[in-house]
Design an enzyme around this catalytic site. Structure first.
Site, PDB file in Angstrom:
ATOM      1  N   ARG A   1      27.146  24.716  -2.357  1.00 45.43           N
ATOM      2  CA  ARG A   1      28.118  23.728  -1.861  1.00 45.43           C
ATOM      3  C   ARG A   1      28.781  23.079  -3.044  1.00 45.43           C
ATOM      4  O   ARG A   1      28.124  22.752  -4.034  1.00 45.43           O
ATOM      5  CB  ARG A   1      27.397  22.640  -1.058  1.00 45.43           C
ATOM      6  CG  ARG A   1      27.206  22.979   0.381  1.00 45.43           C
ATOM      7  CD  ARG A   1      26.483  21.866   1.086  1.00 45.43           C
ATOM      8  NE  ARG A   1      25.255  21.498   0.400  1.00 45.43           N
ATOM      9  CZ  ARG A   1      24.481  20.485   0.761  1.00 45.43           C
ATOM     10  NH1 ARG A   1      24.820  19.731   1.776  1.00 45.43           N
ATOM     11  NH2 ARG A   1      23.373  20.222   0.106  1.00 45.43           N
TER      12      ARG A   1
ATOM     13  N   ASN B   1      14.736  19.968   2.348  1.00 50.11           N
ATOM     14  CA  ASN B   1      15.026  19.789   3.772  1.00 50.11           C
ATOM     15  C   ASN B   1      14.011  20.527   4.631  1.00 50.11           C
ATOM     16  O   ASN B   1      13.789  21.724   4.429  1.00 50.11           O
ATOM     17  CB  ASN B   1      16.415  20.347   4.090  1.00 50.11           C
ATOM     18  CG  ASN B   1      17.512  19.626   3.330  1.00 50.11           C
ATOM     19  OD1 ASN B   1      17.882  18.511   3.677  1.00 50.11           O
ATOM     20  ND2 ASN B   1      18.017  20.244   2.283  1.00 50.11           N
TER      21      ASN B   1
ATOM     22  N   ARG C   1      15.163  24.304   3.217  1.00 52.22           N
ATOM     23  CA  ARG C   1      16.163  24.528   2.173  1.00 52.22           C
ATOM     24  C   ARG C   1      15.909  23.533   1.038  1.00 52.22           C
ATOM     25  O   ARG C   1      15.870  22.330   1.280  1.00 52.22           O
ATOM     26  CB  ARG C   1      17.591  24.352   2.694  1.00 52.22           C
ATOM     27  CG  ARG C   1      18.647  25.006   1.751  1.00 52.22           C
ATOM     28  CD  ARG C   1      20.078  24.687   2.176  1.00 52.22           C
ATOM     29  NE  ARG C   1      20.370  23.295   1.944  1.00 52.22           N
ATOM     30  CZ  ARG C   1      21.090  22.521   2.777  1.00 52.22           C
ATOM     31  NH1 ARG C   1      21.607  23.020   3.878  1.00 52.22           N
ATOM     32  NH2 ARG C   1      21.295  21.253   2.491  1.00 52.22           N
TER      33      ARG C   1
ATOM     34  N   LYS D   1      12.113  11.544   1.982  1.00 50.44           N
ATOM     35  CA  LYS D   1      12.367  11.357   0.554  1.00 50.44           C
ATOM     36  C   LYS D   1      11.181  10.655  -0.122  1.00 50.44           C
ATOM     37  O   LYS D   1      10.933  10.847  -1.309  1.00 50.44           O
ATOM     38  CB  LYS D   1      13.662  10.571   0.355  1.00 50.44           C
ATOM     39  CG  LYS D   1      14.858  11.530   0.294  1.00 50.44           C
ATOM     40  CD  LYS D   1      15.878  11.378   1.327  1.00 50.44           C
ATOM     41  CE  LYS D   1      16.960  12.420   1.212  1.00 50.44           C
ATOM     42  NZ  LYS D   1      17.553  12.776   2.486  1.00 50.44           N
TER      43      LYS D   1
ATOM     44  N   GLU E   1      18.422  11.918   6.957  1.00 47.59           N
ATOM     45  CA  GLU E   1      18.985  13.240   6.702  1.00 47.59           C
ATOM     46  C   GLU E   1      20.415  13.292   7.213  1.00 47.59           C
ATOM     47  O   GLU E   1      20.803  12.507   8.064  1.00 47.59           O
ATOM     48  CB  GLU E   1      18.176  14.314   7.454  1.00 47.59           C
ATOM     49  CG  GLU E   1      16.725  14.401   7.052  1.00 47.59           C
ATOM     50  CD  GLU E   1      16.549  14.721   5.584  1.00 47.59           C
ATOM     51  OE1 GLU E   1      17.359  15.475   5.035  1.00 47.59           O
ATOM     52  OE2 GLU E   1      15.605  14.173   4.986  1.00 47.59           O
ATOM     53  N   GLY E   2      21.180  14.261   6.703  1.00 42.83           N
ATOM     54  CA  GLY E   2      22.469  14.545   7.316  1.00 42.83           C
ATOM     55  C   GLY E   2      23.670  13.979   6.588  1.00 42.83           C
ATOM     56  O   GLY E   2      24.802  14.154   7.020  1.00 42.83           O
TER      57      GLY E   2
ATOM     58  N   GLU F   1      16.921  17.409  -3.118  1.00 44.25           N
ATOM     59  CA  GLU F   1      16.036  17.079  -1.995  1.00 44.25           C
ATOM     60  C   GLU F   1      15.491  18.349  -1.380  1.00 44.25           C
ATOM     61  O   GLU F   1      15.988  19.448  -1.649  1.00 44.25           O
ATOM     62  CB  GLU F   1      16.770  16.261  -0.917  1.00 44.25           C
ATOM     63  CG  GLU F   1      17.826  17.061  -0.193  1.00 44.25           C
ATOM     64  CD  GLU F   1      18.178  16.529   1.204  1.00 44.25           C
ATOM     65  OE1 GLU F   1      17.397  15.781   1.795  1.00 44.25           O
ATOM     66  OE2 GLU F   1      19.246  16.911   1.694  1.00 44.25           O
TER      67      GLU F   1
ATOM     68  N   LYS G   1      18.009   6.006  -1.946  1.00 43.06           N
ATOM     69  CA  LYS G   1      18.015   6.754  -0.679  1.00 43.06           C
ATOM     70  C   LYS G   1      17.029   6.184   0.339  1.00 43.06           C
ATOM     71  O   LYS G   1      15.883   5.918  -0.003  1.00 43.06           O
ATOM     72  CB  LYS G   1      17.605   8.206  -0.940  1.00 43.06           C
ATOM     73  CG  LYS G   1      18.448   8.929  -1.970  1.00 43.06           C
ATOM     74  CD  LYS G   1      18.048  10.406  -2.047  1.00 43.06           C
ATOM     75  CE  LYS G   1      18.838  11.120  -3.122  1.00 43.06           C
ATOM     76  NZ  LYS G   1      18.526  12.560  -3.153  1.00 43.06           N
TER      77      LYS G   1
ATOM     78  N   SER H   1      21.108  23.416   7.301  1.00 44.39           N
ATOM     79  CA  SER H   1      22.285  24.095   7.862  1.00 44.39           C
ATOM     80  C   SER H   1      22.979  25.003   6.851  1.00 44.39           C
ATOM     81  O   SER H   1      22.579  25.089   5.692  1.00 44.39           O
ATOM     82  CB  SER H   1      23.252  23.058   8.408  1.00 44.39           C
ATOM     83  OG  SER H   1      23.524  22.103   7.412  1.00 44.39           O
TER      84      SER H   1
HETATM   85  P1  ADP Z   1      20.904  13.952   2.732  1.00 40.81           P
HETATM   86  O1  ADP Z   1      19.540  14.085   3.285  1.00 40.81           O
HETATM   87  O2  ADP Z   1      21.725  12.933   3.403  1.00 40.81           O
HETATM   88  O3  ADP Z   1      21.575  15.299   2.597  1.00 40.81           O
HETATM   89  P2  ADP Z   1      20.685  14.026  -0.174  1.00 40.81           P
HETATM   90  O4  ADP Z   1      19.500  13.526  -0.896  1.00 40.81           O
HETATM   91  O5  ADP Z   1      20.832  15.500  -0.122  1.00 40.81           O
HETATM   92  O6  ADP Z   1      20.691  13.359   1.270  1.00 40.81           O
HETATM   93  O7  ADP Z   1      21.987  13.383  -0.827  1.00 40.81           O
HETATM   94  C1  ADP Z   1      23.287  13.659  -0.347  1.00 40.81           C
HETATM   95  C2  ADP Z   1      24.173  14.128  -1.478  1.00 40.81           C
HETATM   96  O8  ADP Z   1      24.229  13.154  -2.503  1.00 40.81           O
HETATM   97  C3  ADP Z   1      23.696  15.398  -2.157  1.00 40.81           C
HETATM   98  O9  ADP Z   1      24.148  16.555  -1.501  1.00 40.81           O
HETATM   99  C4  ADP Z   1      24.288  15.244  -3.553  1.00 40.81           C
HETATM  100  O10 ADP Z   1      25.651  15.654  -3.578  1.00 40.81           O
HETATM  101  C5  ADP Z   1      24.249  13.747  -3.787  1.00 40.81           C
HETATM  102  N1  ADP Z   1      22.995  13.412  -4.509  1.00 40.81           N
HETATM  103  C6  ADP Z   1      21.826  13.042  -3.962  1.00 40.81           C
HETATM  104  N2  ADP Z   1      20.883  12.829  -4.910  1.00 40.81           N
HETATM  105  C7  ADP Z   1      21.468  13.088  -6.083  1.00 40.81           C
HETATM  106  C8  ADP Z   1      21.025  13.037  -7.458  1.00 40.81           C
HETATM  107  N3  ADP Z   1      19.795  12.679  -7.785  1.00 40.81           N
HETATM  108  N4  ADP Z   1      21.920  13.365  -8.422  1.00 40.81           N
HETATM  109  C9  ADP Z   1      23.192  13.713  -8.121  1.00 40.81           C
HETATM  110  N5  ADP Z   1      23.662  13.762  -6.853  1.00 40.81           N
HETATM  111  C10 ADP Z   1      22.824  13.451  -5.847  1.00 40.81           C
HETATM  112 MG    MG Z   2      21.185  16.886   1.353  1.00 41.04          MG
END
Ligand code: ADP
Ligand code: MG
Length: 514
Positions: A490, A152, A132, A334, A408-409, A150, A404, A157
């Protein structure tokens, strides 16, 4: 449709209208399995595990630019291809792991599983990805562009619940919105279909079929590895039901807690190392596992003791097709996303060499991928890393970034002013296990979220996910299946940094194309 952009959407609700809509949503969601197990605060002492409740969801589909939606869907098979290529490039992944493993024991342990299996030789060459790719819309002067949050590669999910959410909003658009006193902006919505559950099931089916019949004469099956106490179980069940009834023959699907792998599976003592699953409820029934689908094992929490690492090793060294393999899971780090996106210091206009390693720099596909990248930096000692360190430690600059780790998660990132504080707590030699990413700021929207029976109304931020399925041969590179597989929207309150629905920050939504 233009009414959506004129600020009159979603319609303003009178109290009685809101009450009616909430009742309809409560009933529809439970009747159609748009549900989760309730959080402990609501479940009370549900010792029998009989309760289910509506998944948090918006009362209206959120407006989403059609061009961005189509672009994200169109690019998915290219992303699938890219991540299959990365998964096959052990040398590249060795470098990535080396960068972060010093400060990250979890990644080091995963890598070790791969090395152990490599030493004895992999018996299964096929690998399955249910991917995803997540995006937010970035507004740049007049133009709107999707930017990747990101990618996945494990336990992606909400594909099951997402199909249901699109159906919910279609139902409301047909039967409920026309009854509202200010319904004008909510009639004639452009709501695309969303076959994420069927699409993901088709990926699992392709792998199941490719595995072929058991050499022992056992029936073959698909095994879902799950977390104990999973609240998002119905999302997974939707995939299971879509899979078991897909195609011309039935597919037996079983759920096994990650912590019970070694209790209920064995590896046959043959050169092929078939993975055998003994049904706990009837030990005379033995299945040969064709596909292992991990909805667990993506974070350190599932590896409590050494036995859990042995369990992951058992899956990885078996003949079952893994979704994902350890290498594919690591391709989703990442760090990999950052390296693909960081241009050469000498020429910031060129295609980053890491991306050029996998994709022809001049192809239109590569140009499309590049457009989805935002600025991401390493936090190492390279020139680019030094620049990022100065941004991350500056009280003003840090406001534009998220930091970051390789996790994940949800719930693992550090946002804006918390970055400098966090860096102070980490020894400098471990800073390189993090990446620094520019925060994407999508256009402001409003919506109402129904969560645990309460309506939260206000500014929201939407994140689009596009699913992709890919089955490939690790040795030959042959791609046997490569499909875009529906989408997820979402939505979270604009005061919340994190967006995970399961983690309690976000909610399910669908797109109304504008
Ligand atoms: P995870 O692997 O924990 O899902 P993500 O990289 O998807 O990590 O980050 C979790 C959440 O943080 C994302 O769903 C988003 O809402 C917010 N986020 C992450 N990176 C960004 C970004 N560059 N700009 C804006 N929001 C972000
Ligand atoms: Mg995410």
């Amino acid at each position: 449709m233009s009414s959506i952009t004129q600020g009159s959407y979603p319609p303003v609700l009178q109290d009685a209208e809101r009450e009616r809509l909430v009742q309809v949503v409560k009933d529809w969601t439970v009747a159609h399995g748009l549900t989760v197990r309730p959080p402990p605060a609501i479940a009370g002492n549900d010792t029998e595990g009989i309760l289910a409740t509506s998944a948090p969801v918006t009362l209206f589909p959120s407006p989403f630019p059609k061009s961005c939606f189509e672009e994200a869907k169109a690019i998915q098979t290219t992303y699938n291809e890219l991540y299959a290529l990365i998964s096959r490039d052990e040398e590249f992944l060795t470098e990535m792991v080396k960068e972060v493993a010093g400060g990250d024991e979890f990644i080091a342990n995963l890598w070790n599983v791969h090395l152990r299996v490599k030493k004895e030789g992999y018996v299964q060459n096929l690998a399955l990805g249910l991917f995803r790719s997540d995006y937010m819309v970035h507004q740049d002067d007049a133009s709107l562009q999707i930017k990747q949050v990101e990618f996945n590669t494990i336990a992606s999910s909400f594909g099951g619940l997402s199909t249901q959410t699109s159906l919910l909003h279609k139902h409301l658009a047909q039967h409920e919105y026309p009854l509202l006193s200010s319904s004008a902006s909510a009639t004639n919505l452009d709501l695309p279909s969303n076959d994420s559950a069927a699409g993901l099931a088709a990926g699992l089916r392709a792998a199941f079929d490719a595995y072929g019949p058991s050499t022992f004469g056992h029936p073959t099956c698909v095994l879902f590895l799950t977390q104990s106490g999973e609240r998002n179980v119905f999302d997974q069940r939707h995939l299971e039901y879509a899979l078991s009834s897909s195609g011309s023959s039935q597919v037996p699907v079983f759920r096994l807690p990650f912590s019970e792998i070694l209790t209920h599976t064995t590896i046959s003592s043959t050169p092929e190392r078939q993975l055998l699953y003994t049904l706990p409820s009837n030990p005379s029934l033995i299945y040969e596992v064709a596909v292992v689908y991990l909805r667990a094992g993506y974070g350190p929490g599932d590896y409590v003791s050494n036995q859990d690492w042995e369990a992951r090793y058992q899956i990885e060294r078996s003949n079952a097709i893994c979704c994902p393999t350890v290498l594919t899971q690591l391709a989703g780090m990442k760090k990999v996303q950052q390296v693909l996106a960081t241009p050469e210091e000498s020429n910031t206009n060129s295609v980053p060499s890491a991306l050029a390693k996998f994709m022809s720099p001049t192809s239109s596909k590569t140009q499309q991928l590049l457009k989805t990248f935002t600025n991401i930096y390493p936090l190492d000692t390279s020139a680019s890393g030094q620049h990022a360190r100065s941004l991350a430690t500056s009280a003003t600059e840090c406001q534009k970034y998220v930091m970051k780790p390789q996790r994940e998660g949800g719930g693992n990132n550090f946002y804006r002013s918390s970055i400098p504080e966090q860096l102070k707590k980490i020894p400098e030699e471990h800073w390189n296990s993090f990446i620094l990413m520019e925060i994407i700021e999508p256009p402001a929207l409003t919506n109402s979220i129904l969560r645990n029976g309460n309506v939260e109304q206000g500014g929201v931020i939407c994140e689009l996910g596009v699913y992709g399925t890919c089955l490939w041969d690790q040795k030959t590179g042959e791609v046997k299946h490569n499909e875009e597989a529906g989408y997820l929207l979402r939505t979270k309150g604009d005061k919340s940094e994190e967006g995970g629905v399961a983690a309690g920050y976000g909610c399910m939504d669908s797109v109304a194309l504008v």
